[in-house]
Every structure is written in C-alpha cells, then in structure tokens.
Design a protein around this motif. Structure first.
Motif, PDB file in Angstrom:
ATOM      1  N   ILE A  43       0.837  -1.199   0.000  1.00  0.00           N
ATOM      2  CA  ILE A  43       0.000   0.000   0.000  1.00  0.00           C
ATOM      3  C   ILE A  43       0.875   1.252   0.000  1.00  0.00           C
ATOM      4  O   ILE A  43       0.663   2.179  -0.793  1.00  0.00           O
ATOM      5  CB  ILE A  43      -0.949   0.019   1.217  1.00  0.00           C
ATOM      6  CG1 ILE A  43      -1.856  -1.218   1.210  1.00  0.00           C
ATOM      7  CG2 ILE A  43      -1.775   1.314   1.234  1.00  0.00           C
ATOM      8  CD1 ILE A  43      -2.760  -1.307   0.014  1.00  0.00           C
ATOM      9  N   PHE A  44       1.855   1.276   0.893  1.00  0.00           N
ATOM     10  CA  PHE A  44       2.754   2.432   0.957  1.00  0.00           C
ATOM     11  C   PHE A  44       3.577   2.565  -0.318  1.00  0.00           C
ATOM     12  O   PHE A  44       3.939   3.676  -0.719  1.00  0.00           O
ATOM     13  CB  PHE A  44       3.679   2.321   2.176  1.00  0.00           C
ATOM     14  CG  PHE A  44       3.071   2.863   3.437  1.00  0.00           C
ATOM     15  CD1 PHE A  44       3.237   4.199   3.775  1.00  0.00           C
ATOM     16  CD2 PHE A  44       2.313   2.063   4.266  1.00  0.00           C
ATOM     17  CE1 PHE A  44       2.673   4.726   4.932  1.00  0.00           C
ATOM     18  CE2 PHE A  44       1.744   2.569   5.431  1.00  0.00           C
ATOM     19  CZ  PHE A  44       1.917   3.910   5.762  1.00  0.00           C
ATOM     20  N   LYS A  45       3.861   1.436  -0.965  1.00  0.00           N
ATOM     21  CA  LYS A  45       4.640   1.466  -2.202  1.00  0.00           C
ATOM     22  C   LYS A  45       3.898   2.180  -3.324  1.00  0.00           C
ATOM     23  O   LYS A  45       4.515   2.920  -4.112  1.00  0.00           O
ATOM     24  CB  LYS A  45       4.975   0.034  -2.640  1.00  0.00           C
ATOM     25  CG  LYS A  45       5.891  -0.044  -3.857  1.00  0.00           C
ATOM     26  CD  LYS A  45       6.165  -1.486  -4.235  1.00  0.00           C
ATOM     27  CE  LYS A  45       7.153  -1.577  -5.385  1.00  0.00           C
ATOM     28  NZ  LYS A  45       7.393  -2.972  -5.819  1.00  0.00           N
ATOM     29  N   ILE A  46       2.584   1.987  -3.408  1.00  0.00           N
ATOM     30  CA  ILE A  46       1.836   2.566  -4.523  1.00  0.00           C
ATOM     31  C   ILE A  46       1.223   3.932  -4.213  1.00  0.00           C
ATOM     32  O   ILE A  46       0.720   4.593  -5.129  1.00  0.00           O
ATOM     33  CB  ILE A  46       0.730   1.606  -5.019  1.00  0.00           C
ATOM     34  CG1 ILE A  46      -0.348   1.396  -3.947  1.00  0.00           C
ATOM     35  CG2 ILE A  46       1.325   0.288  -5.480  1.00  0.00           C
ATOM     36  CD1 ILE A  46      -1.552   0.623  -4.453  1.00  0.00           C
ATOM     37  N   GLY A  99       1.978  -2.834 -11.921  1.00  0.00           N
ATOM     38  CA  GLY A  99       3.228  -3.597 -11.887  1.00  0.00           C
ATOM     39  C   GLY A  99       3.894  -3.525 -10.523  1.00  0.00           C
ATOM     40  O   GLY A  99       4.438  -4.522 -10.040  1.00  0.00           O
ATOM     41  N   ASP A 100       3.834  -2.347  -9.897  1.00  0.00           N
ATOM     42  CA  ASP A 100       4.373  -2.190  -8.536  1.00  0.00           C
ATOM     43  C   ASP A 100       3.748  -3.207  -7.584  1.00  0.00           C
ATOM     44  O   ASP A 100       4.429  -3.847  -6.790  1.00  0.00           O
ATOM     45  CB  ASP A 100       4.063  -0.783  -7.994  1.00  0.00           C
ATOM     46  CG  ASP A 100       4.991   0.273  -8.549  1.00  0.00           C
ATOM     47  OD1 ASP A 100       6.117  -0.071  -8.905  1.00  0.00           O
ATOM     48  OD2 ASP A 100       4.565   1.429  -8.627  1.00  0.00           O
ATOM     49  N   TYR A 101       2.434  -3.311  -7.687  1.00  0.00           N
ATOM     50  CA  TYR A 101       1.690  -4.154  -6.743  1.00  0.00           C
ATOM     51  C   TYR A 101       1.870  -5.642  -7.047  1.00  0.00           C
ATOM     52  O   TYR A 101       1.868  -6.472  -6.129  1.00  0.00           O
ATOM     53  CB  TYR A 101       0.203  -3.791  -6.779  1.00  0.00           C
ATOM     54  CG  TYR A 101      -0.569  -4.314  -5.596  1.00  0.00           C
ATOM     55  CD1 TYR A 101      -0.628  -3.588  -4.410  1.00  0.00           C
ATOM     56  CD2 TYR A 101      -1.225  -5.541  -5.646  1.00  0.00           C
ATOM     57  CE1 TYR A 101      -1.324  -4.065  -3.311  1.00  0.00           C
ATOM     58  CE2 TYR A 101      -1.921  -6.032  -4.555  1.00  0.00           C
ATOM     59  CZ  TYR A 101      -1.963  -5.292  -3.381  1.00  0.00           C
ATOM     60  OH  TYR A 101      -2.642  -5.776  -2.291  1.00  0.00           O
ATOM     61  N   THR A 102       2.024  -5.984  -8.328  1.00  0.00           N
ATOM     62  CA  THR A 102       2.059  -7.401  -8.720  1.00  0.00           C
ATOM     63  C   THR A 102       3.473  -7.931  -8.956  1.00  0.00           C
ATOM     64  O   THR A 102       3.637  -9.077  -9.372  1.00  0.00           O
ATOM     65  CB  THR A 102       1.226  -7.621 -10.002  1.00  0.00           C
ATOM     66  OG1 THR A 102       1.758  -6.797 -11.054  1.00  0.00           O
ATOM     67  CG2 THR A 102      -0.228  -7.264  -9.767  1.00  0.00           C
ATOM     68  N   LEU A 103       4.491  -7.109  -8.684  1.00  0.00           N
ATOM     69  CA  LEU A 103       5.864  -7.549  -8.935  1.00  0.00           C
ATOM     70  C   LEU A 103       6.269  -8.723  -8.034  1.00  0.00           C
ATOM     71  O   LEU A 103       7.248  -9.415  -8.302  1.00  0.00           O
ATOM     72  CB  LEU A 103       6.844  -6.387  -8.753  1.00  0.00           C
ATOM     73  CG  LEU A 103       8.213  -6.525  -9.453  1.00  0.00           C
ATOM     74  CD1 LEU A 103       8.033  -6.733 -10.959  1.00  0.00           C
ATOM     75  CD2 LEU A 103       9.077  -5.301  -9.188  1.00  0.00           C
ATOM     76  N   GLN A 104       5.492  -8.950  -6.988  1.00  0.00           N
ATOM     77  CA  GLN A 104       5.735 -10.119  -6.130  1.00  0.00           C
ATOM     78  C   GLN A 104       5.527 -11.414  -6.918  1.00  0.00           C
ATOM     79  O   GLN A 104       6.106 -12.451  -6.599  1.00  0.00           O
ATOM     80  CB  GLN A 104       4.788 -10.080  -4.930  1.00  0.00           C
ATOM     81  CG  GLN A 104       3.320  -9.936  -5.309  1.00  0.00           C
ATOM     82  CD  GLN A 104       2.432  -9.651  -4.112  1.00  0.00           C
ATOM     83  OE1 GLN A 104       2.549 -10.296  -3.077  1.00  0.00           O
ATOM     84  NE2 GLN A 104       1.536  -8.668  -4.252  1.00  0.00           N
TER      85      GLN A 104
END
Length: 216
Positions: A31-34, A69-74
């Motif tokens: 969450i903080f990443k996006i 992409g940020d959220y799904t890069l895992q």
C-alpha cells in the motif's frame, strides 16, 4: 499552490517508503509502495495541458499499468508484463511527438547498452534453465530501451531524464535480482524509479509548453 502541495506529498510518501521501509508493517508495504504512484497519477490526470490530450492520456495509462506492476511484482512475470505494457504506452506518448530527431550517438549508446545488458543478464537467466523468463527479460529490455529512444523526440528534459532514470532503475533491479546482490538495492531502485515516474508525469506540462511555443 495545490500542485506544490501534491508534489510535496509525493516526495514525502516516496521518501518514507524508500528510507523507512523496514519500519512499515509488512501487511501495508505494498500500500505504501503505490501511494506515491496514486498521487503521481492524480497529478497527471488533473494537469491542464493544451493541445496534447493524446500525449497526456497515454502517459496516464502508462502510469496506471506501472502502478499495477508495482503491486504485482511479487509475482514477477505478472508485474513485468504490466510494466512492459506501461512502457508501450509511454512509447505511444513519446512517438506522438516529433520535436527533434534522435541523434546517432544516442542511438548508438542505447544499442550498445542494450547489447551489453542482454548478454550479461539474459545469458545468466538462460543458464538457470528459465527459458520463458529469459524471453520475457529480453522483450522487456527491448521495450524500455525503445521508450528511452522515443523520449528524446519530445525535447522535454523531464521526459528524457525520466526515461534514463527508469532504465537505470530497472538495470539495477535486474542485476541485483539475476546476477549478484548490489548495495543499497532497495534505496537505489525505488529512488530512481519514483523520480523517473514523477518526471515523466511532469513532462505533460513541459511538452505542452513546448507545443505552445511551436504553435505561436
């Protein structure tokens, strides 16, 4: 005034995620990443740009796919695909401009850099037996270098520097992930990444000004 406040929040949340990452609850890290990306998208969407609606729309769509992409890069391949689509929309945006040709020296540097990175990173991935991932990495390299190539056409220093920073960020990430661990990887990758996205979003205003001068 409102834009300056929004910009301050983008910088604040970005720096918090970069340098205080270890203090964020693991359940909230994505969450903080996006959050910075959500704010950057809002800034790009609310920018009043004259006569460059197509450019602005493509940039916004690119930002949205990069945020996904940020959220799904895992799930690496899913995240990589989303970033690849985002870069394609950046290419559409930059290619819609034709303010200046791409110098031969810039073409040469990008091609040389791409060849070196492809040999170094893709060969390392291929040796591990990950054929599909190797193809995906090569495709992504081609797209991001094309994005850098087309950014030069805009004459927008924000777009050009943003594209270069994106290439730096992704290169550092790729080497760190596939070749060898690099120092301060989180800080370097995210700092260059957020700066790249912010500059690409700000290029909407700068390119609008460039077009206005040309029309006048």
């Amino acid at each position: 005034m409102a834009r300056k406040i929004l910009l301050a929040f983008i910088i604040l949340f970005g720096l918090y995620y970069i340098f205080f990452f270890s203090h964020i609850d693991q359940r909230l890290t994505l969450i903080f990443k996006i959050i910075p990306m959500i704010l950057i998208i809002f800034m790009a969407a609310t920018t009043k740009a004259q006569s460059i609606k197509k450019y602005q729309l493509f940039i916004i769509i690119g930002l949205v796919f990069c945020m996904i992409g940020d959220y799904t890069l895992q799930w690496f391949l899913i995240g990589l695909t989303s970033f690849l689509i985002g870069h394609i929309f950046y290419i559409f945006a930059f290619s819609s401009t034709s303010e200046q040709p791409v110098p031969k020296w810039a073409k040469g540097l990008l091609l040389l850099y791409g060849a070196i990175m492809a040999i170094w990173i893709a060969s390392t991935v291929f040796k591990s037996g990950e054929t599909v991932l190797t193809v995906a990495v090569l495709a992504y390299m081609s797209i991001i270098l094309t994005m850098g190539w087309t950014a030069i056409r805009t004459r927008s220093t924000f777009a050009i520097i943003g594209a270069i920073l994106f290439i730096v960020s992704d290169s550092y990430l790729a080497v760190n992930k596939f070749v060898m661990p690099l120092p301060f990887s989180h800080e370097v990758i995210m700092l260059t990444y957020y700066c790249a996205q912010l500059l690409i979003a700000l290029s909407i205003v700068q390119y609008s000004e460039i077009r206005s001068k040309v029309v006048q």
